[in-house]
Design a protein around this motif. Structure first.
Motif, PDB file in Angstrom:
ATOM      1  N   TYR A  90     -17.240  89.222 116.629  1.00 10.75           N
ATOM      2  CA  TYR A  90     -17.179  88.440 117.862  1.00 10.75           C
ATOM      3  C   TYR A  90     -17.991  87.152 117.737  1.00 10.75           C
ATOM      4  CZ  TYR A  90     -14.698  92.165 120.197  1.00 10.75           C
ATOM      5  OH  TYR A  90     -13.748  93.074 120.545  1.00 10.75           O
ATOM      6  N   ILE A  91     -19.138  87.258 117.059  1.00 10.66           N
ATOM      7  CA  ILE A  91     -19.957  86.062 116.871  1.00 10.66           C
ATOM      8  C   ILE A  91     -19.189  85.049 116.012  1.00 10.66           C
ATOM      9  CG2 ILE A  91     -22.103  85.192 115.855  1.00 10.66           C
ATOM     10  CD1 ILE A  91     -23.395  87.874 116.693  1.00 10.66           C
ATOM     11  N   THR A 129     -22.676  96.757 113.817  1.00  8.75           N
ATOM     12  CA  THR A 129     -23.141  95.402 113.478  1.00  8.75           C
ATOM     13  C   THR A 129     -21.980  94.518 113.020  1.00  8.75           C
ATOM     14  OG1 THR A 129     -23.730  96.177 111.276  1.00  8.75           O
ATOM     15  CG2 THR A 129     -25.509  96.019 112.871  1.00  8.75           C
ATOM     16  N   SER A 152     -16.558  83.071 118.051  1.00 12.73           N
ATOM     17  CA  SER A 152     -17.135  81.993 118.855  1.00 12.73           C
ATOM     18  C   SER A 152     -17.610  80.843 117.974  1.00 12.73           C
ATOM     19  CB  SER A 152     -18.307  82.507 119.683  1.00 12.73           C
ATOM     20  OG  SER A 152     -17.845  83.342 120.705  1.00 12.73           O
ATOM     21  N   LEU A 153     -18.239  81.202 116.849  1.00  8.63           N
ATOM     22  CA  LEU A 153     -18.780  80.171 115.956  1.00  8.63           C
ATOM     23  C   LEU A 153     -17.654  79.295 115.400  1.00  8.63           C
ATOM     24  CD1 LEU A 153     -21.367  79.154 114.596  1.00  8.63           C
ATOM     25  CD2 LEU A 153     -20.925  80.750 112.722  1.00  8.63           C
ATOM     26  N   ILE A 191     -18.865  94.750 113.834  1.00  9.37           N
ATOM     27  CA  ILE A 191     -18.018  94.411 114.987  1.00  9.37           C
ATOM     28  C   ILE A 191     -18.661  93.292 115.804  1.00  9.37           C
ATOM     29  CG2 ILE A 191     -17.222  95.266 117.226  1.00  9.37           C
ATOM     30  CD1 ILE A 191     -16.607  97.926 115.740  1.00  9.37           C
ATOM     31  N   MET A 192     -19.968  93.394 116.028  1.00 10.90           N
ATOM     32  CA  MET A 192     -20.655  92.334 116.769  1.00 10.90           C
ATOM     33  C   MET A 192     -20.517  90.998 116.023  1.00 10.90           C
ATOM     34  SD  MET A 192     -21.672  93.636 119.453  1.00 10.90           S
ATOM     35  CE  MET A 192     -21.005  95.258 119.749  1.00 10.90           C
ATOM     36  N   LEU A 193     -20.667  91.054 114.693  1.00 11.34           N
ATOM     37  CA  LEU A 193     -20.559  89.824 113.909  1.00 11.34           C
ATOM     38  C   LEU A 193     -19.138  89.256 113.937  1.00 11.34           C
ATOM     39  CD1 LEU A 193     -22.971  90.611 110.981  1.00 11.34           C
ATOM     40  CD2 LEU A 193     -23.098  88.658 112.510  1.00 11.34           C
TER      41      LEU A 193
END
Lengths: 304, 372
Positions: free
Chosen positions: B150-151, B144, B154-155, B146-148
């Motif tokens: 990447y998010i 989770t 982008s954000l 790691i996914m955040l």
């Protein structure tokens, strides 16, 4: 026509995730968590481009697999033989892979972040089927690697579920002590699982650079190694399930490209879709899945 | 009792063994590209220690790593892996920059602490979801976070390029392109450099060194974390849960609650990682704001064996490595990225060395216990 085109593009986009997720299935069914997939994919994408640049796509694949298996060997050595926490080992491997790729890229191409353009495989069409119009986008002009990747799904199912090797691999992932008592070589089987994941992650990386983009670009894996892990969890540690999840991510990605073209939403939000999808999938689905019982737990033989 | 000290010495030796091994691997790598490793390492040392500016730059370079290392270590202590320091500090840096440029006319003694608090808040916000999913849904925090990350990339990209980009950048007419960056932070929110203070002691730091008060602040934080872990009731619970959650629960500690608090604290510290760069070096946040402190923080925490003192030393070591790498890149044409390989090898060898050493010590202790 639109549907089969969309499916075809989902397969193209999802293939690296599929290959790496299949690799994760081997590793995790043997009881080793492989966070290092991302690093192995980085390694595969770089050395795939190197091999393809100097000696063609087949050499690229071979070099990618060799390099990635070497990384896998490090992961196996550190986490299986020395029983270091598998997450720590995988994370360290990813850092190492990133540095090694930059260093090698500067040494070979004088540029840290990209390789020259490389030639991929000649696309193939499946004779007969490519005459049917609605199937055409699916079966004509596809990368041979796509065909290989899709065939690897039934093959992996057969290998893991139906063969003696698969049975042994699964038993060291479920209950290494019992397997050891029965005379199985726990360490060897876990090495096999991790090395197989290295082979597949190497192919996944090489597909990205050689087939998909035609060059190596730093950061081109974009977390696909982690997404592959999520796909494997979503697919309940099975090859067929992993394929389903990987194609779902491929679909999300190919859809996102189409949305970018229409430009309704800022593209940065479109780029988030695969990661948000992974989060949603993990948050919503995890209760239904069952990891191998000894997954992530180092096996220690009783020491005198 | 003599044995105790011997074990302690052995345990302390494992980072040194790891460094030696990494140095050896680095030598092989340099040999492979036709450089003389002895010469390269010599340049590295003289460049880093014979020059006053290098020493200041090493301390400046170590500053963010002290914060990210401490953040990672607190989560490690409670048995969680915060791989999300990366995203947490970028969100923290953004909130700090926003507070820094949007508010004008505040006195420094209000504005600066406010900006620091916003950075911490940003890190905390970005760690809420992973710990919630971990505690409530059993989702592994590594994936989770790691996914955040990447998010967050982008954000931040969206917020800088599309929403808050500074359109009033003063450019010389006809020269250069506007940077994709946020507006500049108000002077009242910038962190002063240490030059004036050090001049009192006759140390005259060159102007191109950005060593600032976040370095001593990082050291203070390390002391505070040490106190928290070893001298407070919460620290005891933290260690108990990290050691064995089931046993801790049997002893009346609620692992989920302790893990949540520790993880949020980790995010809070993580949020401040980028401040030294933001509030002294750049003065604004742009798309090229340094990335990777989160990952290096993992290396620092492992190298420092999750102890605050060890983390400070490891951060200094990494600061030295990157400054030394600049030297060898310039004077020996060895790619700077050799250092990232060194770091990777160091982490791997330290974890292996401590695992082997730890087992050896346990075995010896068991033998002794049986023999006694």
């Amino acid at each position: 026509m639109i549907v089969s085109e969309l499916v075809a593009s989902a397969i193209r986009m999802g293939l690296p995730v599929l290959l790496a997720a299949l690799g994760a299935v081997y590793s995790e069914r043997s009881g080793v968590v492989n966070i290092g997939l991302e690093g192995m994919m980085i390694t595969g994408s770089f050395w795939g481009a190197v091999g393809a640049y100097y000696a063609g796509p087949l050499a690229g694949m071979a070099l990618a697999v060799v390099a990635s298996v070497l990384m896998a060997l490090v992961h196996a050595g550190v986490s299986v033989t020395f029983r270091v926490d598998q997450i720590v080992s995988g994370v360290a491997l990813n850092i190492l892979a990133y540095g090694a790729a930059r260093f090698s890229s500067i040494t070979l191409f004088q540029k840290a972040t990209m390789s020259p353009h490389v030639q991929g495989f000649t696309p193939i069409s499946i004779p007969g089927l490519d005459q049917i119009s609605w199937l055409k986008p699916l079966v004509s002009n596809v990368s041979p690697l796509v065909v290989v990747g899709l065939l690897l799904v039934p093959f992996s199912y057969w290998l893991i579920e139906k063969t003696v090797f698969g049975l042994r691999l699964r038993s060291v992932g479920e209950n290494p002590l019992a397997a050891d008592t029965l005379g199985l070589k726990v360490f060897h089987l876990r090495y096999a699982g991790v090395l197989l994941s290295g082979v597949l992650a190497g192919l996944a990386g090489a597909y990205l650079s050689v087939e998909h983009t035609g060059m190596y670009v730093e950061g081109m894996t974009q977390g696909k190694g982690y997404i592959a892990l999520a796909a494997m969890i979503f697919g309940n540690w099975s090859p067929v399930g992993a394929m389903g999840a990987a194609l779902l991510f491929g679909l999300a990605e190919s859809l996102s490209f189409r949305v970018v073209e229409s430009a309704v939403v800022p593209y940065q939000f479109i780029k988030m879709i695969p990661y948000v999808l992974t989060l949603v999938v993990l948050a919503g689905m995890l209760k239904r899945t069952t990891p191998p019982a000894a997954d992530g737990i180092p096996y220690e033989r009783e020491e005198a | 009792m003599r044995k105790r000290y011997r074990y302690l010495a052995l345990e302390m030796a494992s980072p040194l063994v790891a460094i030696a091994f990494a140095v050896l691997v680095g030598a092989v790598v340099m040999g492979a590209i036709g450089k003389n490793p002895v010469e390269v390492y010599r340049i590295m040392f003289t460049f880093a220690f014979r020059r006053l500016d290098s020493v200041g730059i090493i301390l400046f370079g170590a500053t963010p790593l002290v914060f990210s290392g401490l953040a990672v270590a607190i989560s490690f202590r409670v048995g969680l892996f915060n791989i999300g320091v990366e995203g947490q500090y970028l969100i923290g840096t953004f909130l700090a920059a926003l507070t820094g440029f949007a508010l004008r006319g505040l006195p420094s003694f209000i504005h600066l602490p406010l900006v620091i608090a916003m950075a911490a808040l940003g890190g905390l916000l970005w760690s809420l979801l992973p710990i919630y999913l971990k505690v409530r849904r059993g989702v592994h925090e590594v994936i989770t976070t790691i996914m955040l990350n990447y998010i967050a990339f982008s954000l931040i990209h969206y917020l800088i390029a599309d929403v808050f980009m500074d359109k009033q950048q003063g450019l010389m007419p006809g020269v250069g392109n506007p940077l994709i960056r946020l507006p500049k932070i108000a002077p009242s929110a910038l962190m002063p450099r240490m030059h004036g203070f050090l001049a009192l002691f006759g140390v005259d730091l060159p102007r191109h060194v950005y060593l600032n008060w976040f370095f001593p602040l990082g050291l203070l934080l390390a002391v505070a974390v040490h106190y928290l872990i070893w001298r407070t009731a919460f620290g005891y619970e933290l260690r108990a849960v990290g050691h064995n959650p089931a046993a801790a629960e049997a002893a009346g500690i609620q692992p989920a609650s302790v893990q949540t608090k520790a993880f949020l604290l980790s995010g809070l510290i993580a949020g401040m990682t980028g401040l030294s760069d933001l509030l002294s070096y750049f003065g604004y946040m742009d798309l090229d704001f340094p990335k990777g402190y989160g990952f290096t923080g993992i290396a620092v925490a492992l190298m420092g064996k999750n102890s605050p003192l060890g983390i400070v030393l490891a951060a200094l070591l990494f600061g030295f490595l990157s400054r030394g790498a600049e030297g060898v890149q310039t004077f020996a044409a060895v790619p700077m990225d050799t250092v990232v390989i060194l770091q990777g090898v160091m982490i791997l060898s330290i974890v292996v060395a401590s695992a082997v050493m730890g087992r050896y010590i346990r075995r010896q202790e068991r033998k002794e216990a049986l023999g006694a």
